[in-house]
Design an enzyme around this catalytic site. Structure first.
Site, PDB file in Angstrom:
ATOM      1  CE  LYS A 258       9.981  83.014 -21.242  1.00  0.00           C
ATOM      2  NZ  LYS A 258       9.019  82.334 -20.469  1.00  0.00           N
TER       3      LYS A 258
ATOM      4  CG  ASP B  31       9.812  82.565 -25.779  1.00  0.00           C
ATOM      5  OD1 ASP B  31      10.312  81.839 -26.802  1.00  0.00           O
ATOM      6  OD2 ASP B  31      10.137  81.941 -24.680  1.00  0.00           O
TER       7      ASP B  31
END
Length: 293
Positions: free
Chosen positions: A8, A173
């Site tokens: 990401k 995350d």
């Protein structure tokens, strides 16, 4: 089944305040990228692996678990078995695996679900191809995909929200990777909401992961002075992309660039190459650039 955990990038990362529990409240937009990915296989202990022969042919004979966290005894292919004998984990990495496989987030994901579901014995094969310590969330992705694979393999019946709840216990995350689409992150990053950004479909994203530079997230936070931005992140993201350059900020850049000025030079080179926006991802050291197609 073999899956390919992606990485990401963070479009904006504002550190808002320090919390009583020692963590920080942030706001960011997590965006998945397939430019880097790992290779993950999770199977029942009595099943036949589809990836092990390839790993052994390319990386050699598995070494026992690495001897310590400093990297002594690390090899390119390491293997460990949990104390109760229920999990065997094998990790391959060209640069060497300098951590205990049983401390890997994939193994911790198995342990987390095992406590609640008394899982059958399993084997995990992980080939690390994404950069480590670069702010791209590769380890978090591996953990989230492990949860998804265990859920599928052993028919646990968990929906995305339940899997994300487990994932958030492994890292701030991790939960994002359960969904794999742009998500606005708040709290520690585990409070997620959909944030479609159609403009991304008309843009190219390129990631740069400098070799030899690894940034500790804990060290990056030590230099942070939390603050509320003058323009809220959601508002900035709604603006035309050329306006992001002056308003879309990663708060970690100031302290990380001071320690690693070469990263600031790379960011400038991305703008010099025609990027409409460039930034560091997470706490670094990877950077990314957005170009118009």
């Amino acid at each position: 089944m073999t899956v390919y955990p992606c990485v990401k990038v963070n479009l904006g990362l504002n550190v808002l305040r320090k919390r009583p529990d020692g963590f920080h409240d942030i706001e960011t937009l997590f965006v998945p990228s397939g430019e880097y990915h790992d290779v993950l296989e999770v199977i029942a202990a009595d099943d036949w692996s589809r990836t092990s022969a390839s790993l052994f042919s390319r990386y050699g004979t598995p070494s026992p678990r690495c001897q310590d966290s400093a990297g002594q005894g690390a090899g390119q292919l390491v293997q460990a078995i949990s104390g109760d004998g229920k999990l065997m984990i094998t990790i391959a990495r060209q640069e060497g695996v300098d951590w205990n496989p049983l401390d890997d987030l994939c193994a911790r994901a198995y342990g987390l679900l095992d406590k609640d579901f008394c899982l059958p014995p399993a084997k995990i094969f992980l080939e690390k191809l994404s950069p480590v310590g670069a702010g791209l969330g590769g380890g978090s992705a591996d953990a989230a995909y492990t949860i998804k694979e265990l859920n599928r393999l052993f028919s646990l019946g968990l929906d995305d929200a339940a899997m994300a709840s487990y994932a958030s216990r492994l890292g701030s995350d991790c939960a994002f990777f359960i969904y794999g689409r742009p998500m606005f992150g708040e709290g520690r990053g585990e409070i997620l909401s959909d944030f479609p950004l159609p403009v991304l479909e008309s843009l190219d994203l390129k990631i740069i992961a400098p070799e030899g530079i690894s940034v500790s997230t804990a060290d990056a936070y030590r230099g942070i002075c939390p603050k509320i931005p003058s323009v809220a992140l959601r508002e900035v993201l709604s603006m035309p992309v050329p306006e992001w350059k002056s308003l879309l900020v990663n708060d970690f850049e100031q302290t990380v660039f001071a320690r690693h000025p070469e990263l600031a030079s790379i960011k400038q080179s991305l703008y010099d190459s025609g990027a409409v926006y460039a930034s560091m991802s997470g706490s670094g050291s990877a950077l990314f650039a957005i170009y118009e197609k």
